[in-house]
Design a protein around this motif. Structure first.
Motif, PDB file in Angstrom:
ATOM      1  N   PRO A   1     -38.045   2.105 -17.287  1.00  0.00           N
ATOM      2  CA  PRO A   1     -39.110   1.183 -17.706  1.00  0.00           C
ATOM      3  C   PRO A   1     -38.976   0.877 -19.198  1.00  0.00           C
ATOM      4  N   LEU A   2     -39.518  -0.240 -19.604  1.00  0.00           N
ATOM      5  CA  LEU A   2     -39.482  -0.607 -21.023  1.00  0.00           C
ATOM      6  C   LEU A   2     -40.348   0.358 -21.827  1.00  0.00           C
TER       7      LEU A   2
ATOM      8  N   ASN B   1     -27.639  -2.161 -16.561  1.00  0.00           N
ATOM      9  CA  ASN B   1     -28.481  -1.001 -16.271  1.00  0.00           C
ATOM     10  C   ASN B   1     -29.292  -0.632 -17.511  1.00  0.00           C
ATOM     11  N   GLY B   2     -29.987   0.502 -17.447  1.00  0.00           N
ATOM     12  CA  GLY B   2     -30.836   0.923 -18.576  1.00  0.00           C
ATOM     13  C   GLY B   2     -32.125   0.117 -18.607  1.00  0.00           C
ATOM     14  N   PRO B   3     -32.920   0.291 -19.651  1.00  0.00           N
ATOM     15  CA  PRO B   3     -34.214  -0.411 -19.708  1.00  0.00           C
ATOM     16  C   PRO B   3     -34.083  -1.937 -19.802  1.00  0.00           C
ATOM     17  N   GLY B   4     -33.001  -2.415 -20.419  1.00  0.00           N
ATOM     18  CA  GLY B   4     -32.838  -3.861 -20.565  1.00  0.00           C
ATOM     19  C   GLY B   4     -32.061  -4.495 -19.426  1.00  0.00           C
ATOM     20  N   LEU B   5     -31.512  -3.668 -18.531  1.00  0.00           N
ATOM     21  CA  LEU B   5     -30.554  -4.142 -17.531  1.00  0.00           C
ATOM     22  C   LEU B   5     -29.432  -4.901 -18.233  1.00  0.00           C
ATOM     23  N   GLY B   6     -28.787  -4.199 -19.149  1.00  0.00           N
ATOM     24  CA  GLY B   6     -27.713  -4.773 -19.953  1.00  0.00           C
ATOM     25  C   GLY B   6     -27.990  -4.570 -21.423  1.00  0.00           C
ATOM     26  N   GLY B   7     -27.111  -5.136 -22.241  1.00  0.00           N
ATOM     27  CA  GLY B   7     -27.306  -5.062 -23.687  1.00  0.00           C
ATOM     28  C   GLY B   7     -26.759  -3.805 -24.320  1.00  0.00           C
TER      29      GLY B   7
ATOM     30  N   GLN C   1     -31.091  -3.583 -27.596  1.00  0.00           N
ATOM     31  CA  GLN C   1     -29.635  -3.604 -27.588  1.00  0.00           C
ATOM     32  C   GLN C   1     -29.004  -2.747 -28.674  1.00  0.00           C
ATOM     33  N   GLY C   2     -29.802  -2.307 -29.633  1.00  0.00           N
ATOM     34  CA  GLY C   2     -29.319  -1.397 -30.667  1.00  0.00           C
ATOM     35  C   GLY C   2     -28.040  -1.872 -31.322  1.00  0.00           C
ATOM     36  N   VAL C   3     -27.097  -0.967 -31.455  1.00  0.00           N
ATOM     37  CA  VAL C   3     -25.886  -1.273 -32.219  1.00  0.00           C
ATOM     38  C   VAL C   3     -24.956  -2.238 -31.510  1.00  0.00           C
ATOM     39  N   VAL C   4     -25.209  -2.540 -30.249  1.00  0.00           N
ATOM     40  CA  VAL C   4     -24.344  -3.498 -29.564  1.00  0.00           C
ATOM     41  C   VAL C   4     -24.619  -4.919 -30.079  1.00  0.00           C
TER      42      VAL C   4
END
Lengths: 356, 356
Positions: free
Chosen positions: A46-47, A236-242, A121-124
């Motif tokens: 979840p976000l 995947n993850g909270p953003g479904l990508g990024g 997305q942080g450092v990406v």
């Protein structure tokens, strides 16, 4: 007697049998849903409540300043560009264009992604090629040079800020430890703090938190397809990508599927490393139903088309109509309501009184 | 005895005398305020609840459609121009520019005035030169040709609207009696209906309704000056202007005072009548403190400067510092809060699903 007895017991028996069958069907469906939920909880999250960090906490003063700056076009070289030009609330944090348009109608090289949940997305990076370290870095770098805000240098940017006296107390409150809080870095930091509040939890988050009825049966079928087809291996993850880079076009050149007019070499142009040819950031899919057109160059107008292309060029799979339909329904569940502090724009400090 | 008596009665007497003096001062001030109120009520009017007409009533369906269209840049030729480009909520319905910038960075010939309360101006038009009949006419004409939305013709505009299927039910609901509700005229009518809701009552309206404490003493002094200097001879009615044309520069050429780089012949270019040389619409002053820069060409950056220039070139009066200060304080009282349906932007119908 044999004639009288059946009049009640038989229907009662039938009802009992039907109820039992219904119950066992419901239980089977519930079990399927719970299995899907458990599978989903391993892949997605979840976000969060916000995306503040220790380096840039979402303090009220910083967010208030960043929100005003986000919506202020007066800082740009021609007075028309603010963050909100390419990240409009009414278009879910995008501009609806294939490629963003900056100062003096300069066309940006790539599509502007939604600002909603972008800090996940942080450092990406907040750009398609991995050339920005954070939302703060993206904001700061957009100020100087073409094609966004178009200012010639940091001094020119700071002069524009200082020309609007209403910002003075806001900068002081947001950066109380700075002797001179007016700087391009603080401009980017404040905008980043605001952007770190822009999270959009929706039905899928309710599902991930355990409410299996938060998704429609079609969306749940789509979630199953999304996982089984292979989409979730990157999204995947909270953003479904990024959170990763991938080559766009694993099984065929992407432009043969998207109809892109130009071939963008992607991350290769940043790293000059052959293995980064046609490599792009895997975009987050939050609110994707609201943010056409799609891909780094906005070359595809609709979500069903984008879903089919991804399955084909990345996974070498041709989706059935049902699969495409279901996956789109699942992606719909990633739309959350606009954050209130984004849907409602701030009144900017007026420049009217500076000579008063 | 003579020594004991004074200890209480004397202060009591003094207090009584002071109270009487205070009361008579208060009464004098109250009388002044009431006289000012009566004078103001003859010249000005509180804002109406909305500006709907029999021809264009502000029905919920029409306003909802118009509000979405107002904020939608996807209709314009380059996808960047919506009504909200030049009439931004964060800048009180203006763009903060000297002259508006339309599609492909084309510079408009004149400053874009605030859209707030603009429909008050009726047949005097929504433009500076009197070449638009109404807010509906202004909106409709902005669609075609340079410099605003830039569409080549009505058919192109309608095609853009039809490409966003989410608008179909909204057009039907807004124009239930039309066989084909998609038209450029209906586009303008819906936007006009929305704009007719954008009224901003503020402190001055409370004053006009009888609350003499709604204005500060400085603002009340400014109102007196505004009337006695002669501003109110043109800037009157509910909008404090917007109902007549006047020559800009009665006692000296306007450009000698404003520093305008170009000389705009104003209404003369529309009528070719010599007596319309340098004639412009008298702008409304509602929210004027929030909408710099000033005049038809945005040539003056601040409100105090604009006020002094108007007094000089129109009335041949040199304002004292106190008069300028007071009048600006009065003009401040013409600022009302942003209407909620303007400060909060609508989510636009997505174009994402059109091929689904």
């Amino acid at each position: 007697m044999p004639k009288r007895i059946p009049t009640r017991p038989l229907p009662a028996l039938a009802a009992t049998l039907l109820l039992a069958a219904g119950a066992s069907q419901a239980t089977a469906a519930d079990n399927d849903d719970r299995a899907l939920l458990q599978q989903a909880q391993k892949l997605f999250k979840p976000l969060p409540k916000d995306m503040g960090t220790r380096e840039n906490p979402v303090t009220p003063a910083r967010v208030a300043l960043g929100r005003a700056l986000f919506f202020d076009p007066r800082i740009s070289v021609d007075g028309t560009v603010s963050c909100a030009k390419c990240h409009k609330p009414q278009l879910y944090g995008t501009d609806g264009l294939a490629k963003a348009i900056g100062n003096h109608a300069k066309v940006n090289p790539r599509n502007s992604p939604t600002i909603l949940n972008a800090a996940l997305q942080g450092v990406v990076s907040a750009h398609w090629r991995g050339d920005r370290k954070s939302v703060e870095d993206q904001a700061t770098k957009s100020l100087i040079g073409p094609p966004s805000f178009g200012l010639p240098n940091n001094e020119a940017a700071v002069a524009r800020l200082k020309a609007i006296p209403g910002y003075q107390p806001m900068f002081k409150a947001a950066f109380p430890n700075d002797a001179d809080p007016y700087s391009v870095d603080n401009w980017g930091t404040a905008i980043g703090a605001y952007e770190r509040t822009l999270v959009t939890p929706g039905p899928f988050d309710a599902f991930l938190r355990g409410d299996t009825r938060a998704l429609s049966p079609t969306a749940k079928a789509g979630l199953r397809d999304f996982i089984s087809v292979g989409c979730a291996s990157c999204h995947n993850g909270p953003g479904l990508g990024g959170t990763s880079y991938q080559k766009f076009g694993v099984h065929q050149n992407y432009w043969s599927a998207t109809g892109s007019k130009e071939v963008d070499k992607g991350r290769f142009d940043v790293t000059k490393d052959e293995k980064d040819l046609y490599v792009f950031k895997v975009p987050i899919l939050r609110n994707v139903a609201m943010t056409p057109p799609y891909f780094h160059d906005g070359s595809v107008a609709t979500l069903p088309a984008a879903v089919r292309i991804m399955a084909k060029v990345q996974l070498n799979k041709t989706l059935s109509d049902a699969q495409a339909h279901n996956i789109v329904a699942f992606l719909d569940s990633l739309t959350g309501p606009l954050p209130k502090n984004f849907a409602t724009v701030p009144v900017l400090p007026s420049a009217a009184f500076r000579e008063r």
